[in-house]
Design an enzyme around this catalytic site. Structure first.
Site, PDB file in Angstrom:
ATOM      1  N   HIS A 114      85.091  82.828  15.826  1.00 27.34           N
ATOM      2  CA  HIS A 114      85.033  81.485  15.095  1.00 27.34           C
ATOM      3  C   HIS A 114      86.431  80.789  15.044  1.00 27.34           C
ATOM      4  O   HIS A 114      86.804  80.148  14.419  1.00 27.34           O
ATOM      5  CB  HIS A 114      84.845  81.862  13.533  1.00 27.34           C
ATOM      6  CG  HIS A 114      83.566  82.865  13.090  1.00 27.34           C
ATOM      7  ND1 HIS A 114      82.472  81.846  12.836  1.00 27.34           N
ATOM      8  CD2 HIS A 114      83.534  84.084  12.998  1.00 27.34           C
ATOM      9  CE1 HIS A 114      81.536  83.311  12.839  1.00 27.34           C
ATOM     10  NE2 HIS A 114      82.307  84.403  12.753  1.00 27.34           N
ATOM     11  N   LYS A 169     105.534  65.115  27.192  1.00 29.57           N
ATOM     12  CA  LYS A 169     104.149  65.699  27.426  1.00 29.57           C
ATOM     13  C   LYS A 169     103.762  66.451  28.853  1.00 29.57           C
ATOM     14  O   LYS A 169     104.630  66.166  29.739  1.00 29.57           O
ATOM     15  CB  LYS A 169     103.232  64.676  27.348  1.00 29.57           C
ATOM     16  CG  LYS A 169     102.891  64.098  26.220  1.00 29.57           C
ATOM     17  CD  LYS A 169     102.350  65.030  25.190  1.00 29.57           C
ATOM     18  CE  LYS A 169     100.854  65.295  25.301  1.00 29.57           C
ATOM     19  NZ  LYS A 169      99.855  64.367  24.918  1.00 29.57           N
ATOM     20  N   GLU A 191      90.929  70.491  31.643  1.00 29.91           N
ATOM     21  CA  GLU A 191      90.079  69.366  30.862  1.00 29.91           C
ATOM     22  C   GLU A 191      88.998  69.021  31.983  1.00 29.91           C
ATOM     23  O   GLU A 191      87.958  68.706  31.478  1.00 29.91           O
ATOM     24  CB  GLU A 191      91.127  68.242  30.461  1.00 29.91           C
ATOM     25  CG  GLU A 191      92.017  68.781  29.335  1.00 29.91           C
ATOM     26  CD  GLU A 191      93.040  67.695  29.072  1.00 29.91           C
ATOM     27  OE1 GLU A 191      92.806  66.795  28.070  1.00 29.91           O
ATOM     28  OE2 GLU A 191      94.092  67.519  29.719  1.00 29.91           O
ATOM     29  N   SER A 198     102.719  62.440  30.906  1.00 28.21           N
ATOM     30  CA  SER A 198     102.253  61.257  30.249  1.00 28.21           C
ATOM     31  C   SER A 198     102.908  60.103  30.675  1.00 28.21           C
ATOM     32  O   SER A 198     104.042  60.133  31.069  1.00 28.21           O
ATOM     33  CB  SER A 198     102.117  61.229  28.661  1.00 28.21           C
ATOM     34  OG  SER A 198     102.383  60.178  28.230  1.00 28.21           O
TER      35      SER A 198
END
Ligand code: ARG
Length: 466
Positions: free
Chosen positions: A165, A292, A299, A286
């Site tokens: 979980h 970043k 992804e 970024s």
């Protein structure tokens, strides 16, 4: 029409029956050349085998057979070198190659299609492509497995929290976690091999649907092309795309596995987890926020799984309403098939390149594996001292509540508190609780104990070599 326009619109194979030239919009709409041109090596291999079968059946002389083979080899060289001139009237790769063969050999080129239809021809090409692609992807999956096993070996003693979980559950070895992905990939390889084995049937000889009207020795053709069997029913042979569907199912499941691994990399690389440092070469920055470092590779692997699942659904949807035998809808099998194979191959390759550069923060992972996720071990200790597990669970649950309310760690609980919860609990006992001991007691087959994980690793290293 000028002469060159006339050549660009070379007569269609069916010009005998269909009098007016095909409308350009129809040519564009029905053509599949941009997609199926990648089948050309398979198409030529199939044509060579078919030409030999025509010689064997005495439908061609030996000399004609030899000239056809030489012509096909010459066309193949043009295609290999990018010198092949496609025409707008080339509907698909099969017609383009035949058109070029006729240009080179004259009327002899027109004999190649004896006893053959594009329906069994395209079914053949697809199976040849699938066989090769199953092998190629199997190799790519194996290379990712090897990278994962090497990473697991490098971190074989490190401990991390295991999750259910997405809540910290129990300490596990990092290697154990990584080897879970090796298992998924092993099943993926099995699925690709199964798909290949079932695809290993020669459809050529089925003709358009009823079987070739000439004495073509299909077993001979199968041997030429390395097929184990010939298809048993000519209608099924031209209408069937099961191998493509199985391939896409295997690809989609593999892509889902990669997506799950990618998702964990995204999580682990977040500041919240801070388990892994991404190699700079595999991260992106970024355009606006200077601090970043983004896990775009992971992804995209996760995102591309959506495309691969879509490919499977697209093909099954094309197939579901089709009457026997061939229908032009079947031409729509190739875009999803080719796209899924390319996408999956790229995802496997980029992950195999990324994984060796992952650097785990083992101290942080170990710290995250300590604390209340040793509660199961407290319950296990009580069971060893004779309590039924349910009772042990309830006692430990109350202890955890006490820890949370008072901000105390399990190891710091004093004698009085422990006795109040159970006379079986002592400070000496709870002080023994550590992530390392927790991991070590899970010695069952397939468990996370170091001894067991080393056994898994040894087996994985042996198998990853094959
Ligand atoms: N390009 C077609 C395909 O991929 C070839 C078969 C066309 N057959 C036909 N009977 N029109 O399916």
């Amino acid at each position: 029409m000028t002469r060159s326009r006339a050549r660009a619109r070379a007569a269609k194979a069916w010009a005998g029956r269909i009098a007016t030239p095909t409308a350009p919009a129809v040519e564009r709409f029905t053509g599949s050349l941009p997609v199926d041109r990648r089948l050309y090596p398979h198409d030529i291999a199939g044509s060579v085998a078919h030409a030999r079968a025509l010689v064997r059946a005495r439908l061609l002389t030996r000399r004609e057979g030899a000239r056809l083979e030489a012509g096909l080899a010459a066309v193949r060289r043009e295609l290999d070198r990018g010198r092949f001139r496609f025409l707008p009237s080339d509907e698909d790769i099969h017609m383009a190659i035949e058109r070029r063969l006729v240009e080179r050999l004259g009327s002899l080129g027109g004999k190649l299609h004896t006893g053959r239809s594009r329906n069994d021809q395209v079914a053949l090409d697809l199976r040849l492509w699938l066989r090769a692609e199953c092998d190629a992807l199997d190799g790519a999956v194996r290379r990712l497995q090897q990278a994962i096993v090497a990473l697991a070996t490098r971190y074989r003693d490190a401990i991390m929290p295991g999750y259910t979980h997405l809540q910290r559950a129990q300490p596990i070895l990092v290697a154990h976690h990584l080897l879970a992905y090796r298992e998924m990939l092993a099943r993926d390889r099995g699925r690709l091999r199964d798909c290949r084995a079932r695809a290993d049937e020669l459809p050529l000889g089925a003709g358009a649907l009823a079987g070739a009207g000439f004495p073509i020795d299909r077993r001979f053709v199968a041997r030429q092309l390395g097929f184990r069997r010939v298809t048993a029913n000519s209608l099924d042979a031209v209408a069937d795309r099961d191998a493509a569907a199985e391939f896409l199912a295997a690809a989609a499941i593999t892509a889902v596995h990669l997506s799950r691994l990618a998702e964990e990399i995204v999580l682990w690389a977040s500041e919240e987890f801070g388990f892994v440092e991404l190699p700079d070469a595999f991260a992106t920055g970024s355009s606006m926020m200077p601090q970043k470092k983004n896990p775009d590779v992971a992804e995209l692997v996760r995102g591309k799984a959506g495309r691969t699942i879509g490919a499977l659904v697209a093909l099954l949807t094309v197939l579901k309403g089709l009457p026997l035998a061939y229908n032009r809808d079947l031409q729509e099998d190739k875009p999803p098939l080719f796209d899924a194979a390319t996408t999956l191959g790229e995802s496997l390759d980029v992950l195999a390149a990324l994984v060796p550069h992952l650097r785990f923060d083992t101290a942080r992972m170990h710290a995250a594996a300590d604390g209340l996720l040793l509660a199961t071990d407290v319950a296990d200790l009580l069971v060893e001292r004779g309590l039924p597990f349910r009772r042990a669970h309830a006692i430990t649950g109350a202890l955890v509540r006490h820890c949370l309310a008072t901000g105390t760690g399990l190891r710091e609980l004093d004698a009085e508190v422990l006795r109040r919860h159970s006379p079986l609990l002592t400070p000496a006992l709870v002080r023994q609780l550590t992530p390392a001991r927790s991991v070590a007691r899970r010695r069952v087959l397939g468990g996370t104990a170091p001894r067991e994980v080393r056994r898994q690793l040894a087996r994985a290293s042996r198998e990853a070599a094959t």
